[in-house]
Scaffold this motif. Structure first.
Motif, PDB file in Angstrom:
ATOM      1  N   VAL A 150      50.875 -21.669  45.290  1.00  0.00           N
ATOM      2  CA  VAL A 150      50.982 -20.733  44.512  1.00  0.00           C
ATOM      3  C   VAL A 150      50.445 -21.158  43.101  1.00  0.00           C
ATOM      4  O   VAL A 150      49.385 -20.431  42.569  1.00  0.00           O
ATOM      5  N   ALA A 151      51.203 -21.840  42.484  1.00  0.00           N
ATOM      6  CA  ALA A 151      50.486 -22.417  41.062  1.00  0.00           C
ATOM      7  C   ALA A 151      49.368 -22.893  41.108  1.00  0.00           C
ATOM      8  O   ALA A 151      48.455 -22.622  40.204  1.00  0.00           O
ATOM      9  N   SER A 152      48.779 -23.451  42.167  1.00  0.00           N
ATOM     10  CA  SER A 152      47.356 -23.920  42.299  1.00  0.00           C
ATOM     11  C   SER A 152      46.397 -22.961  42.418  1.00  0.00           C
ATOM     12  O   SER A 152      45.555 -23.179  41.791  1.00  0.00           O
ATOM     13  N   ALA A 153      46.690 -21.998  43.380  1.00  0.00           N
ATOM     14  CA  ALA A 153      45.789 -20.980  43.512  1.00  0.00           C
ATOM     15  C   ALA A 153      45.629 -19.937  42.770  1.00  0.00           C
ATOM     16  O   ALA A 153      44.388 -19.239  42.564  1.00  0.00           O
ATOM     17  N   LEU A 154      46.584 -19.726  41.971  1.00  0.00           N
ATOM     18  CA  LEU A 154      46.730 -18.240  41.044  1.00  0.00           C
ATOM     19  C   LEU A 154      45.663 -18.397  39.840  1.00  0.00           C
ATOM     20  O   LEU A 154      45.059 -17.209  39.925  1.00  0.00           O
ATOM     21  N   PRO A 155      45.604 -19.428  39.348  1.00  0.00           N
ATOM     22  CA  PRO A 155      44.390 -19.420  38.304  1.00  0.00           C
ATOM     23  C   PRO A 155      43.100 -19.013  38.585  1.00  0.00           C
ATOM     24  O   PRO A 155      42.394 -18.235  38.068  1.00  0.00           O
ATOM     25  N   GLU A 156      42.723 -19.529  39.689  1.00  0.00           N
ATOM     26  CA  GLU A 156      41.337 -19.381  40.195  1.00  0.00           C
ATOM     27  C   GLU A 156      41.315 -17.837  40.491  1.00  0.00           C
ATOM     28  O   GLU A 156      40.176 -17.355  40.577  1.00  0.00           O
ATOM     29  N   ALA A 157      42.287 -17.366  41.476  1.00  0.00           N
ATOM     30  CA  ALA A 157      42.172 -16.037  41.980  1.00  0.00           C
ATOM     31  C   ALA A 157      42.375 -15.160  40.913  1.00  0.00           C
ATOM     32  O   ALA A 157      41.522 -14.044  40.920  1.00  0.00           O
ATOM     33  N   TRP A 158      43.130 -15.431  39.821  1.00  0.00           N
ATOM     34  CA  TRP A 158      43.206 -14.211  38.621  1.00  0.00           C
ATOM     35  C   TRP A 158      41.877 -14.407  37.964  1.00  0.00           C
ATOM     36  O   TRP A 158      40.963 -13.244  37.499  1.00  0.00           O
ATOM     37  N   ALA A 159      41.198 -15.558  37.595  1.00  0.00           N
ATOM     38  CA  ALA A 159      39.827 -15.627  36.971  1.00  0.00           C
ATOM     39  C   ALA A 159      38.572 -14.849  37.806  1.00  0.00           C
ATOM     40  O   ALA A 159      38.006 -14.304  37.042  1.00  0.00           O
ATOM     41  N   ALA A 160      38.675 -14.976  39.176  1.00  0.00           N
ATOM     42  CA  ALA A 160      37.797 -14.271  39.861  1.00  0.00           C
ATOM     43  C   ALA A 160      37.984 -12.839  39.597  1.00  0.00           C
ATOM     44  O   ALA A 160      37.113 -12.320  39.848  1.00  0.00           O
ATOM     45  N   MET A 161      39.058 -12.357  39.879  1.00  0.00           N
ATOM     46  CA  MET A 161      39.209 -11.098  40.010  1.00  0.00           C
ATOM     47  C   MET A 161      39.292 -10.254  38.565  1.00  0.00           C
ATOM     48  O   MET A 161      38.611  -9.239  38.495  1.00  0.00           O
ATOM     49  N   THR A 162      39.411 -11.221  37.588  1.00  0.00           N
ATOM     50  CA  THR A 162      38.992 -10.742  35.988  1.00  0.00           C
ATOM     51  C   THR A 162      37.543 -10.579  35.993  1.00  0.00           C
ATOM     52  O   THR A 162      37.162  -9.437  35.268  1.00  0.00           O
ATOM     53  N   ARG A 163      36.826 -11.430  36.346  1.00  0.00           N
ATOM     54  CA  ARG A 163      35.481 -11.237  36.414  1.00  0.00           C
ATOM     55  C   ARG A 163      34.864 -10.270  37.268  1.00  0.00           C
ATOM     56  O   ARG A 163      33.686  -9.375  36.623  1.00  0.00           O
ATOM     57  N   ALA A 164      35.607  -9.794  37.946  1.00  0.00           N
ATOM     58  CA  ALA A 164      35.172  -8.452  38.972  1.00  0.00           C
ATOM     59  C   ALA A 164      35.897  -7.267  38.329  1.00  0.00           C
ATOM     60  O   ALA A 164      35.384  -6.233  39.172  1.00  0.00           O
ATOM     61  N   GLU A 165      36.550  -7.322  37.550  1.00  0.00           N
ATOM     62  CA  GLU A 165      37.261  -6.161  36.671  1.00  0.00           C
ATOM     63  C   GLU A 165      38.277  -5.610  37.709  1.00  0.00           C
ATOM     64  O   GLU A 165      38.025  -4.179  37.987  1.00  0.00           O
ATOM     65  N   LEU A 166      38.731  -6.348  38.665  1.00  0.00           N
ATOM     66  CA  LEU A 166      39.801  -5.666  39.580  1.00  0.00           C
ATOM     67  C   LEU A 166      40.881  -6.281  39.503  1.00  0.00           C
ATOM     68  O   LEU A 166      41.907  -6.333  40.301  1.00  0.00           O
ATOM     69  N   GLU A 167      41.354  -6.711  38.291  1.00  0.00           N
ATOM     70  CA  GLU A 167      42.775  -6.945  37.689  1.00  0.00           C
ATOM     71  C   GLU A 167      43.987  -5.913  38.234  1.00  0.00           C
ATOM     72  O   GLU A 167      44.815  -6.632  38.637  1.00  0.00           O
ATOM     73  N   VAL A 168      43.875  -4.807  38.008  1.00  0.00           N
ATOM     74  CA  VAL A 168      44.750  -3.921  38.275  1.00  0.00           C
ATOM     75  C   VAL A 168      45.096  -3.658  39.927  1.00  0.00           C
ATOM     76  O   VAL A 168      46.185  -3.841  40.293  1.00  0.00           O
ATOM     77  N   PRO A 169      44.120  -3.516  40.610  1.00  0.00           N
ATOM     78  CA  PRO A 169      44.418  -3.652  42.265  1.00  0.00           C
ATOM     79  C   PRO A 169      45.264  -4.916  42.728  1.00  0.00           C
ATOM     80  O   PRO A 169      45.950  -4.870  43.285  1.00  0.00           O
ATOM     81  N   PHE A 170      44.470  -5.946  42.053  1.00  0.00           N
ATOM     82  CA  PHE A 170      45.156  -7.439  42.524  1.00  0.00           C
ATOM     83  C   PHE A 170      46.446  -7.562  41.965  1.00  0.00           C
ATOM     84  O   PHE A 170      47.296  -7.791  42.691  1.00  0.00           O
ATOM     85  N   ALA A 171      46.929  -6.772  40.681  1.00  0.00           N
ATOM     86  CA  ALA A 171      48.306  -6.711  40.234  1.00  0.00           C
ATOM     87  C   ALA A 171      48.974  -5.988  41.135  1.00  0.00           C
ATOM     88  O   ALA A 171      50.337  -6.313  41.253  1.00  0.00           O
TER      89      ALA A 171
END
Length: 509
Positions: free
Chosen positions: A346-367
């Protein structure tokens, strides 16, 4: 019968005269002209009548529900008062709803949807013509909330008026339920379909000969434009036009044009069409990449549930890399790590997933998907900080904020308290001022103060959305007023989520 229809189409193409011009469309300018009232006969002869009754009288049973009061969310569940409009006139209510902005924070988009779907009392001067309901439907379509719009219009009764049927017909085209709309069109004498809609429905019902004859009649009478005629002829029998170049792209395609273009093998690119068209790309017949793009576009305005977005993301393993596929792979990796309960993964995958969803402006659905799940995983360092950020953007923000490590400023906002200390930047100071206790009325201005005094709650809510939207785009002075206004209206949860999004989202608005 299909060959007979083809011959009729060919003959009509050869003999038809010039087509008539199409009048500008009203409401949402991409709605089909699926229904139309018969035009009055123009004559120079004096008109004599032995009846003084007005030509058009709106008739409605005394006990019939006002369509403007129809909703999908009970008032108690929405958190909004039933007397939401107060003394606001119906025509002004409709104008304000159509003017409401959708380029705003996710929290404000959600509040707008609640306002559009709430079961509330209509404006005091409502005449039962449904003008506020049609404005609500138009704004739902603007957001891309096609399924909600369909449910709302069906609860009101889609054949109650041409305006409602027009919207239902187009919504049905986008959701793949056009056969129901065509059946209702045939069964309702008060609904007068235009020639293109009538031809489409006849063909959908298998009556190709009648469809072709109607096309010829429409052209002869000048009720079908040249552009409509070319598309309808190919729709009725595309084999006649094999080898011909594709039709030019329409300047303002309607759902009816969209579906017929799809049927003849000349689909329109949905990315350039209004957001509501993206709903059509969620069908199982669409390719996976197309479905992902449509799901993401709808999720950005809250028109698609986060779980549906996740379902589209996880349908299969990406067969390519780069762009969208990297985002899908990152979310899948995090999801697998959480399912396995592997904190290291989880610690390894989270930064990449969060950065990807931030670039797509999908932070709140991800949250919404992962905020609480991440809170249950023992993380440290940067991974813990990211997990806390995700949690504060989720519906469980209050629980997350109560945990260890939450910055005091954000924890105070999550509780709805004025932070004792705040960063010195203008945005944080504006948010802090908005959470003064009690909420400050000073500075709202005479117009907003009058709205509160008059009980024009819906107007005040829409004003608050505008203020926070402007603030998110740079005018931070409006943020204090917007947050204070929401809190004065009792919309505390909306104010807190908006403030947290203002502080945490790495993008404006």
């Amino acid at each position: 019968m299909r060959n007979d229809a083809a011959r009729v189409v060919a003959l009509s193409l050869a003999l038809a005269g010039p087509a008539g011009a199409e009048a500008p469309l009203s409401a949402i300018d991409w709605l089909s002209r699926s229904v139309d009232r018969a035009a009055p006969r123009v004559t120079d002869e004096p008109r004599v009548t032995d009846d003084a009754t007005p030509e058009e009288i709106a008739v409605r049973p005394l006990d019939a529900p006002d369509p403007d009061a129809v909703g999908l969310i009970p008032a108690a569940a929405s958190g909004l008062p039933r007397l939401l409009w107060g003394p606001t006139p119906a025509d002004e209510a409709a104008r304000l709803l159509r003017a409401a902005r959708v380029d705003t924070l996710p929290a404000m988009q959600a509040l707008l949807v609640a306002l559009l779907l709430a079961e509330i009392d209509p404006p005091a001067d409502s005449t039962g013509d449904g003008q506020v309901l049609t404005a609500r439907l138009d704004k739902l379509l603007d957001l891309g909330a096609v399924d909600e719009a369909q449910a709302l219009v069906e609860r009101a009764g889609p054949t109650a008026s041409p305006a409602l049927f027009r919207r239902w017909f187009d919504i049905s085209l986008l959701t793949g339920h056009e056969d129901r709309a065509c059946a209702a069109m045939r069964a309702t004498p008060d609904i007068a379909p235009t020639f293109p809609a009538r031809i489409f429905c006849l063909a959908r019902g298998g009556d190709w000969m009648a469809a072709a004859l109607t096309l010829g009649t429409g052209r002869a009478l000048g009720f079908i434009t040249a552009e409509e005629d070319a598309l309808l002829a190919r729709f009725l029998d595309p084999e006649l036009f094999e080898g011909e170049p594709p039709l030019p792209l329409p300047a303002r395609p309607s759902p009816l044009v969209f579906r017929m273009r799809e049927a003849i093998g000349e689909p329109l690119p949905i990315a350039t069409l209004p957001r509501a068209f993206a709903r059509a790309d969620l069908r199982a017949t669409a390719g996976w990449k197309t479905r992902i793009e449509a799901a993401e576009r709808l999720a950005r305005t809250g028109a698609l549930a986060p779980n549906v977005l996740l379902g589209v993301y996880t349908e299969r393993l990406p067969a390519a890399s780069g762009g969208l596929w990297d985002r899908v792979a990152a979310v899948q990796a995090l999801d697998v790590a959480l399912l396995a309960g592997d904190a290291g993964a989880v610690a390894s995958a989270l930064p990449e997933a969060w950065a990807a969803m931030t670039r797509a402006e999908l932070e709140v659905p991800f949250a919404a998907l992962y905020g609480m799940r991440l809170a249950r995983v023992p993380l440290s360092g940067e991974a813990a900080r990211l997990a806390r950020t995700v949690g504060l953007l989720s519906p469980d923000y209050a629980i997350i904020a109560a945990g260890a490590g939450t910055p005091p400023f954000l924890a105070a906002i999550a509780r709805g308290a004025a932070p004792a200390d705040a960063p010195q930047d203008a945005l944080a100071q504006a948010v802090r001022a908005g959470f003064a206790d009690p909420p400050p009325r000073q500075g709202l201005g005479p117009a907003l103060t009058q709205q509160l005094s008059d009980g024009r709650t819906a107007e005040a809510i829409l004003a608050a959305v505008d203020l926070i939207t402007d603030g998110a785009h740079g005018d931070v002075a409006d943020i204090t007023q917007g947050l204070a206004l929401l809190r004065l209206l009792g919309l505390e949860d909306d104010a807190r989520q908006a403030a947290l999004q203002l502080m945490l989202l790495e993008r404006p608005g």
